[in-house]
Design an enzyme around this catalytic site. Structure first.
Site, mmCIF file in Angstrom:
data_model
loop_
_atom_site.group_PDB
_atom_site.id
_atom_site.type_symbol
_atom_site.label_atom_id
_atom_site.label_comp_id
_atom_site.label_asym_id
_atom_site.label_seq_id
_atom_site.Cartn_x
_atom_site.Cartn_y
_atom_site.Cartn_z
ATOM 1 N N GLY A 73 -6.329 -3.676 -7.845
ATOM 2 C CA GLY A 73 -7.428 -2.754 -7.575
ATOM 3 C C GLY A 73 -6.908 -1.424 -7.065
ATOM 4 O O GLY A 73 -7.442 -0.358 -7.398
ATOM 5 N N GLN A 107 -9.209 2.432 -0.538
ATOM 6 C CA GLN A 107 -9.019 2.712 -1.969
ATOM 7 C C GLN A 107 -9.965 3.824 -2.413
ATOM 8 O O GLN A 107 -9.571 4.724 -3.154
ATOM 9 C CB GLN A 107 -9.249 1.447 -2.792
ATOM 10 C CG GLN A 107 -8.183 0.392 -2.515
ATOM 11 C CD GLN A 107 -8.363 -0.869 -3.319
ATOM 12 O OE1 GLN A 107 -9.349 -1.036 -4.027
ATOM 13 N NE2 GLN A 107 -7.397 -1.769 -3.215
ATOM 14 N N ARG A 161 -13.447 -13.865 -1.780
ATOM 15 C CA ARG A 161 -12.672 -14.489 -0.702
ATOM 16 C C ARG A 161 -13.549 -15.095 0.385
ATOM 17 O O ARG A 161 -13.103 -16.012 1.078
ATOM 18 C CB ARG A 161 -11.710 -13.474 -0.070
ATOM 19 C CG ARG A 161 -10.490 -13.254 -0.920
ATOM 20 C CD ARG A 161 -9.411 -12.462 -0.195
ATOM 21 N NE ARG A 161 -8.321 -12.191 -1.126
ATOM 22 C CZ ARG A 161 -7.537 -11.127 -1.068
ATOM 23 N NH1 ARG A 161 -7.731 -10.218 -0.134
ATOM 24 N NH2 ARG A 161 -6.566 -10.969 -1.934
ATOM 25 N N SER A 211 0.838 -1.216 0.000
ATOM 26 C CA SER A 211 0.000 0.000 0.000
ATOM 27 C C SER A 211 0.864 1.254 0.000
ATOM 28 O O SER A 211 0.581 2.221 -0.714
ATOM 29 C CB SER A 211 -0.898 0.015 1.238
ATOM 30 O OG SER A 211 -1.850 -1.012 1.173
ATOM 31 N N ARG A 223 -14.256 -6.661 -10.988
ATOM 32 C CA ARG A 223 -14.400 -5.989 -9.688
ATOM 33 C C ARG A 223 -15.110 -4.639 -9.842
ATOM 34 O O ARG A 223 -14.879 -3.918 -10.803
ATOM 35 C CB ARG A 223 -13.015 -5.838 -9.032
ATOM 36 C CG ARG A 223 -12.412 -7.207 -8.728
ATOM 37 C CD ARG A 223 -11.054 -7.101 -8.101
ATOM 38 N NE ARG A 223 -11.089 -6.498 -6.788
ATOM 39 C CZ ARG A 223 -9.998 -6.168 -6.103
ATOM 40 N NH1 ARG A 223 -8.800 -6.379 -6.629
ATOM 41 N NH2 ARG A 223 -10.095 -5.642 -4.905
ATOM 42 N N ASP A 231 -7.378 -7.725 4.763
ATOM 43 C CA ASP A 231 -6.637 -8.692 3.943
ATOM 44 C C ASP A 231 -6.207 -9.919 4.744
ATOM 45 O O ASP A 231 -5.687 -10.885 4.174
ATOM 46 C CB ASP A 231 -5.409 -8.015 3.322
ATOM 47 C CG ASP A 231 -5.828 -6.971 2.277
ATOM 48 O OD1 ASP A 231 -6.932 -7.103 1.701
ATOM 49 O OD2 ASP A 231 -5.059 -6.024 2.047
ATOM 50 N N LYS A 241 -12.938 -8.885 -3.570
ATOM 51 C CA LYS A 241 -11.464 -8.797 -3.611
ATOM 52 C C LYS A 241 -10.962 -9.511 -4.870
ATOM 53 O O LYS A 241 -11.725 -9.755 -5.792
ATOM 54 C CB LYS A 241 -10.880 -9.401 -2.331
ATOM 55 C CG LYS A 241 -11.210 -8.577 -1.087
ATOM 56 C CD LYS A 241 -10.540 -7.229 -1.121
ATOM 57 C CE LYS A 241 -10.949 -6.346 0.033
ATOM 58 N NZ LYS A 241 -10.474 -4.978 -0.116
HETATM 59 C C1 S3P Z 1 -5.766 -1.307 0.016
HETATM 60 C C2 S3P Z 1 -7.005 -1.243 0.610
HETATM 61 C C3 S3P Z 1 -7.844 -2.427 0.840
HETATM 62 C C4 S3P Z 1 -7.046 -3.716 0.744
HETATM 63 C C5 S3P Z 1 -6.122 -3.731 -0.438
HETATM 64 C C6 S3P Z 1 -5.146 -2.571 -0.374
HETATM 65 C C7 S3P Z 1 -5.038 -0.041 -0.197
HETATM 66 O O1 S3P Z 1 -8.867 -2.442 -0.143
HETATM 67 O O2 S3P Z 1 -7.913 -4.831 0.694
HETATM 68 O O3 S3P Z 1 -5.379 -4.934 -0.454
HETATM 69 O O4 S3P Z 1 -3.809 -0.070 -0.448
HETATM 70 O O5 S3P Z 1 -5.681 1.014 -0.125
HETATM 71 P P1 S3P Z 1 -10.253 -1.650 0.079
HETATM 72 O O6 S3P Z 1 -9.922 -0.240 0.284
HETATM 73 O O7 S3P Z 1 -11.055 -1.840 -1.171
HETATM 74 O O8 S3P Z 1 -10.891 -2.319 1.269
#
Ligand code: S3P
Length: 436
Positions: free
Chosen positions: A104, A178, A354, A26, A132, A323, A350
């Protein structure tokens, strides 16, 4: 999807180790993206170079941001890099689409960042990403006055027509870092204050790094606010280890009797510690000590095997361990008593579904895990072993591997290569802790 099948035999004895894990995914995405809109070069030290972050770097290069090996790292583009920031107004749409691969985070955050760029940016990805939902970013970007098209209204490819986003106050319907980050990155280009309201806080790496780069970012009640059009600059970002990767090794040590493990220089941001807190609540012997360094707390974490008991996990705790839910389910198979995990609806969207995958994997290996609406109920019981199909999902591949170590007969994981999406060297790390 199949790919390489690898067998993980039951651990022959306690796991031991004192090691580091790959850098945080991240934070690496954000260092590259925020670096891209700084008004000068930014050195990123110890980034994660895995499939997902390579997708981000490749997309940024295509929109006009040079990313070069840092001095002293030779021609090795897998080491430290210099992101030659082009400022908020320097992003330009290329011919053809931008490939976010399996990621994503790449697609959703870039959609926000590019909302203030020049031209039409078409963001696309692999078969998993194409399935997605993107309405979660299409809606707020449209509310900011940006024209966005998506296949069937919600799926990639997503076309973002660069322009001049207007500031909004937005409350995402789901807890998602995200979505929050997409809105904040678009808000960088807007005059005035953009706010994202979160009932339960999601990971806050975007806010921390933007603040470090000179933006005015504040937490006001349950809203994160950002003053638009800042002049951003950063000398250097050092990326600590990824707690979500460490969680796989920590789970293995928590499950194999007699084990003890220390992971060094880990990101210990409180919004990422939910899994370790839940493990402790289950009776796990896990401790950590963080010192704030720059924008992110960093430190060491140790775990020793201890008997576990079941817990009930409330929905509002899920964002801090989103996660790691698959690993909690695996731990629950070895706990005395039942475990119920609530509020898991987001797991359905995801890299794979999952929620269904966890139940299929645990049941397929001889355990009992049942989905009840958005909850998962896991009953304790030895895992016999068997076959796990990763279905292209990195975390499911690694879950299968860790399950093998604590099973009676071992686990064959079909599609093990998916692990490279977030944890290059995962199999070697697992071998290392078994050999020590
Ligand atoms: C992430 C946020 C999470 C997480 C992903 C990484 C990020 O997703 O599951 O692996 O780096 O902002 P969501 O914001 O969709 O929950």
């Amino acid at each position: 999807m199949s790919g390489r099948t690898v067998t993980f035999a039951p651990a022959g004895g306690p796991l031991r180790g004192d090691l580091r894990v790959p850098s945080d995914k991240s934070i690496t995405h954000r260092a590259l993206m925020i670096g891209a809109v700084c008004s000068g070069p930014v050195v990123v030290r110890g980034p994660l170079w895995a499939a997902d972050t390579l997708s981000t770097a490749a997309c940024l290069r295509r929109v006009g941001v040079p990313i070069d090996p840092a001095a002293g790292t030779g021609e090795d583009d897998r080491g430290d890099v210099v992101v030659r920031g082009v400022g908020l107004d320097g992003l330009v749409a290329p011919d053809g689409s931008l490939d976010a691969g399996n990621s994503g985070t790449t697609l959703r955050l870039l959609a926000g960042l590019l909302a203030g760029g020049r031209g039409v940016f078409v963001l696309d990805g692999d078969a998993s990403l194409r399935g997605r939902p993107m309405d979660r970013i299409v809606d707020p970007l449209r509310a900011m006055g940006i024209e966005v098209d998506a296949r069937d209204g919600s799926y990639p490819p997503v076309a973002v027509h660069g322009g001049a986003p207007t500031a909004v106050r937005y409350a995402p319907p789901m807890a998602s870092a995200q979505v929050k980050s997409c809105v904040l990155l678009a808000g960088l280009h807007a005059d005035g204050v953009t706010a994202v309201v979160e009932r339960v806080p999601s990971r806050d790496h975007t806010e921390r790094l933007l603040a470090e780069a000179g933006a005015e970012v504040r937490l006001e009640g349950d809203a994160v606010t950002l003053v638009g059009r800042p002049r951003l600059s950063l000398d250097e970002v050092r990326v600590p280890g990824d707690p979500s990767s460490a969680a796989f090794l920590v789970t293995a040590a928590a499950l194999v009797p007699g084990s003890s493990l220390t992971v060094r220089r880990l990101c210990l941001n409180p919004t990422r510690l939910g899994f370790f807190e839940a493990l402790r609540e289950m009776g796990g012997d896990v401790e950590w000590c963080a010192c704030a360094r720059g924008g992110e707390p960093v430190g060491d974490l140790s775990v020793r095997w201890a008997p576990l008991h079941g817990i009930r996990l409330a929905a509002e705790r899920v964002p801090a361990l989103i996660d790691e839910v698959p690993l909690l389910a695996l731990l629950a198979t070895a706990a005395g008593g039942e475990t119920v995990l609530d509020g898991l609806g987001e797991l359905r969207v995801k890299e794979s579904d999952r929620l269904a995958a966890i139940a299929t994997i645990v049941s397929g290996l001889g355990g009992t895990a049942e989905v009840e609406e958005d909850s998962l109920r896991v009953r304790p019981g030895r895992l016999r072993g068997g076959l796990v199909r990763a279905m292209g999902d990195h975390r499911m591949a690694m879950l299968g591997a860790v399950a093998g170590l604590c099973s009676d007969e071992g686990v064959r994981v079909e599609g093990m290569d998916a692990a490279a999406v977030s944890f290059p060297g995962f199999e070697a790390a697992l071998r290392e802790v078994q050999a020590a």
